[in-house]
Write a protein that holds these residues in place. Structure first.
Motif, PDB file in Angstrom:
ATOM      1  N   PHE A  58      11.762  12.179 -15.963  1.00  0.00           N
ATOM      2  CA  PHE A  58      10.877  13.333 -15.886  1.00  0.00           C
ATOM      3  C   PHE A  58      10.649  13.649 -14.402  1.00  0.00           C
ATOM      4  CE2 PHE A  58       9.367  11.074 -19.793  1.00  0.00           C
ATOM      5  CZ  PHE A  58       9.846  12.009 -20.715  1.00  0.00           C
ATOM      6  N   PRO A  59      10.389  14.909 -14.057  1.00  0.00           N
ATOM      7  CA  PRO A  59      10.078  15.233 -12.667  1.00  0.00           C
ATOM      8  C   PRO A  59       8.903  14.386 -12.166  1.00  0.00           C
ATOM      9  CG  PRO A  59      10.442  17.231 -13.928  1.00  0.00           C
ATOM     10  CD  PRO A  59      10.418  16.110 -14.919  1.00  0.00           C
ATOM     11  N   ALA A  60       9.019  13.904 -10.945  1.00  0.00           N
ATOM     12  CA  ALA A  60       7.993  12.993 -10.417  1.00  0.00           C
ATOM     13  C   ALA A  60       8.025  13.003  -8.903  1.00  0.00           C
ATOM     14  CB  ALA A  60       8.223  11.578 -10.945  1.00  0.00           C
ATOM     15  N   GLY A  61       6.966  12.471  -8.306  1.00  0.00           N
ATOM     16  CA  GLY A  61       6.923  12.403  -6.852  1.00  0.00           C
ATOM     17  C   GLY A  61       5.650  11.760  -6.348  1.00  0.00           C
ATOM     18  N   VAL A  62       5.392  11.979  -5.080  1.00  0.00           N
ATOM     19  CA  VAL A  62       4.284  11.342  -4.375  1.00  0.00           C
ATOM     20  C   VAL A  62       3.137  12.334  -4.189  1.00  0.00           C
ATOM     21  CG1 VAL A  62       3.602  10.391  -2.129  1.00  0.00           C
ATOM     22  CG2 VAL A  62       5.745   9.679  -3.190  1.00  0.00           C
ATOM     23  N   VAL A  63       1.917  11.841  -4.331  1.00  0.00           N
ATOM     24  CA  VAL A  63       0.721  12.631  -4.019  1.00  0.00           C
ATOM     25  C   VAL A  63       0.524  12.576  -2.508  1.00  0.00           C
ATOM     26  CG1 VAL A  63      -1.752  12.916  -4.385  1.00  0.00           C
ATOM     27  CG2 VAL A  63      -0.305  12.026  -6.233  1.00  0.00           C
ATOM     28  N   GLU A  64       0.574  13.731  -1.867  1.00  0.00           N
ATOM     29  CA  GLU A  64       0.441  13.765  -0.423  1.00  0.00           C
ATOM     30  C   GLU A  64      -1.018  13.511  -0.009  1.00  0.00           C
ATOM     31  OE1 GLU A  64       2.031  17.504   0.781  1.00  0.00           O
ATOM     32  OE2 GLU A  64       4.116  16.934   0.328  1.00  0.00           O
ATOM     33  N   LYS A  65      -1.205  13.101   1.234  1.00  0.00           N
ATOM     34  CA  LYS A  65      -2.548  12.786   1.737  1.00  0.00           C
ATOM     35  C   LYS A  65      -3.461  13.997   1.603  1.00  0.00           C
ATOM     36  CE  LYS A  65      -4.934  10.728   5.692  1.00  0.00           C
ATOM     37  NZ  LYS A  65      -4.787  10.157   7.057  1.00  0.00           N
ATOM     38  N   GLY A  66      -4.626  13.809   0.970  1.00  0.00           N
ATOM     39  CA  GLY A  66      -5.593  14.877   0.772  1.00  0.00           C
ATOM     40  C   GLY A  66      -5.299  15.775  -0.414  1.00  0.00           C
ATOM     41  N   GLU A  81       0.859  -1.189   0.000  1.00  0.00           N
ATOM     42  CA  GLU A  81       0.000   0.000   0.000  1.00  0.00           C
ATOM     43  C   GLU A  81       0.895   1.238   0.000  1.00  0.00           C
ATOM     44  OE1 GLU A  81      -2.643   1.357   3.449  1.00  0.00           O
ATOM     45  OE2 GLU A  81      -4.022   0.236   2.141  1.00  0.00           O
ATOM     46  N   SER A  82       0.855   1.968  -1.103  1.00  0.00           N
ATOM     47  CA  SER A  82       1.727   3.129  -1.281  1.00  0.00           C
ATOM     48  C   SER A  82       0.883   4.328  -1.688  1.00  0.00           C
ATOM     49  CB  SER A  82       2.759   2.825  -2.383  1.00  0.00           C
ATOM     50  OG  SER A  82       3.496   3.970  -2.732  1.00  0.00           O
ATOM     51  N   PRO A  83       1.353   5.550  -1.405  1.00  0.00           N
ATOM     52  CA  PRO A  83       0.640   6.720  -1.928  1.00  0.00           C
ATOM     53  C   PRO A  83       0.630   6.707  -3.454  1.00  0.00           C
ATOM     54  CG  PRO A  83       2.275   7.353  -0.275  1.00  0.00           C
ATOM     55  CD  PRO A  83       2.531   5.914  -0.607  1.00  0.00           C
ATOM     56  N   ASN A  84      -0.312   7.442  -4.033  1.00  0.00           N
ATOM     57  CA  ASN A  84      -0.313   7.598  -5.485  1.00  0.00           C
ATOM     58  C   ASN A  84       0.913   8.394  -5.924  1.00  0.00           C
ATOM     59  OD1 ASN A  84      -2.752   6.217  -5.858  1.00  0.00           O
ATOM     60  ND2 ASN A  84      -3.967   8.056  -5.542  1.00  0.00           N
ATOM     61  N   TRP A  85       1.299   8.209  -7.180  1.00  0.00           N
ATOM     62  CA  TRP A  85       2.470   8.879  -7.742  1.00  0.00           C
ATOM     63  C   TRP A  85       2.059   9.811  -8.879  1.00  0.00           C
ATOM     64  CZ3 TRP A  85       5.098   3.513  -8.688  1.00  0.00           C
ATOM     65  CH2 TRP A  85       5.456   2.946  -7.458  1.00  0.00           C
ATOM     66  N   VAL A  86       2.880  10.808  -9.144  1.00  0.00           N
ATOM     67  CA  VAL A  86       2.677  11.668 -10.311  1.00  0.00           C
ATOM     68  C   VAL A  86       3.997  11.796 -11.074  1.00  0.00           C
ATOM     69  CG1 VAL A  86       0.758  13.041  -9.432  1.00  0.00           C
ATOM     70  CG2 VAL A  86       3.100  13.754  -8.936  1.00  0.00           C
ATOM     71  N   ARG A 105      -3.348  16.471  -9.706  1.00  0.00           N
ATOM     72  CA  ARG A 105      -2.969  17.626 -10.519  1.00  0.00           C
ATOM     73  C   ARG A 105      -2.151  18.636  -9.701  1.00  0.00           C
ATOM     74  NH1 ARG A 105      -4.849  19.973 -15.186  1.00  0.00           N
ATOM     75  NH2 ARG A 105      -4.517  22.221 -15.366  1.00  0.00           N
ATOM     76  N   ASN A 106      -2.594  18.885  -8.483  1.00  0.00           N
ATOM     77  CA  ASN A 106      -1.863  19.818  -7.628  1.00  0.00           C
ATOM     78  C   ASN A 106      -0.495  19.261  -7.239  1.00  0.00           C
ATOM     79  OD1 ASN A 106      -4.058  21.529  -7.761  1.00  0.00           O
ATOM     80  ND2 ASN A 106      -4.901  20.899  -5.784  1.00  0.00           N
ATOM     81  N   ALA A 107      -0.442  17.954  -7.026  1.00  0.00           N
ATOM     82  CA  ALA A 107       0.834  17.319  -6.718  1.00  0.00           C
ATOM     83  C   ALA A 107       1.801  17.448  -7.895  1.00  0.00           C
ATOM     84  CB  ALA A 107       0.625  15.846  -6.375  1.00  0.00           C
TER      85      ALA A 107
END
Length: 206
Positions: free
Chosen positions: A90-98, A53-58, A102-104
């Motif tokens: 490409f730039p990438a990272g984790v979608v923070e809780k809440g 179980e991992s946070p979503n990624w962007v 798109r904002n991430a």
């Protein structure tokens, strides 16, 4: 006997669904949790499976033309601890809780490259590994970028920003320094968008 060469009939395969039972977290970590889950098949088999179980990624694909009309990507190079190698991505990272994906995407782009964009297009989202991971990975095309400030990296981030011709990335993705599989997915989404918008890969004067 089944025919492996038969065309897709479009019928549903609900008999392949395993029903879920008890789910337990067996490991809680800083970037993902490991869970076990009991499941039963439609033909009566039962087993315990592992889920990560991992946070979503962007992932954000910053695109621009240089002064000669050549399409480029803005990319980053960094050391990856899983492979113990430097990769170009490409730039990438984790979608923070809440946080909305798109904002991430906008946040990660500014933190890693200092870029702000006027146009952000969602290209799609997929399960990065449906065998055992529960999260989704979102992909965005960023256009009309402007360099607005310096990097704002996390405590353990260290990366370099550079521009690379689109043609070079298409040719080399999946080899050498372009060794991150998620970036291959990102490029696939970009190329699908380029089928609708050929100007994304064509050299032309502004």
């Amino acid at each position: 006997m089944f025919d492996p060469f038969a065309q897709d009939s479009g019928k549903t395969n609900d008999h392949l669904i395993w029903k879920s039972g008890t789910r337990k977290t067996v490991f809680h970590g800083p970037i993902f949790d490991v869970c076990t889950i009991d499941r039963a098949s439609s033909d009566g088999r039962q087993s315990v499976f592992i889920e990560v179980e991992s946070p979503n990624w962007v992932t954000v694909i910053p695109w621009f033309r240089d002064a000669n009309g050549v399409p480029h990507f803005v990319m980053v190079e960094q050391f990856r601890h899983g492979s113990a190698t430097i990769t170009r991505e490409f730039p990438a990272g984790v979608v923070e809780k809440g946080e909305l994906p798109r904002n991430a995407a906008l946040r990660e782009l500014q933190e890693e490259t200092g870029l702000a964009v006027q146009r952000l297009t969602e290209l799609g989202n997929v399960s990065p590994n449906s065998a055992f991971m529960t999260n989704r990975s979102y992909f965005y095309l960023a256009e009309r970028a402007e360099h607005v400030h310096s990097q704002a990296l996390d405590a353990n981030e260290q990366l370099e920003v550079l521009s690379v011709p689109v043609a070079t990335v298409v040719e080399q993705m999946g080899t050498g320094i372009y060794d991150n599989g998620i970036m291959m997915i990102a490029l696939g989404f970009f190329l699908r968008e380029a089928r609708k918008r050929p100007s994304l890969i064509a050299t032309q004067k502004e």
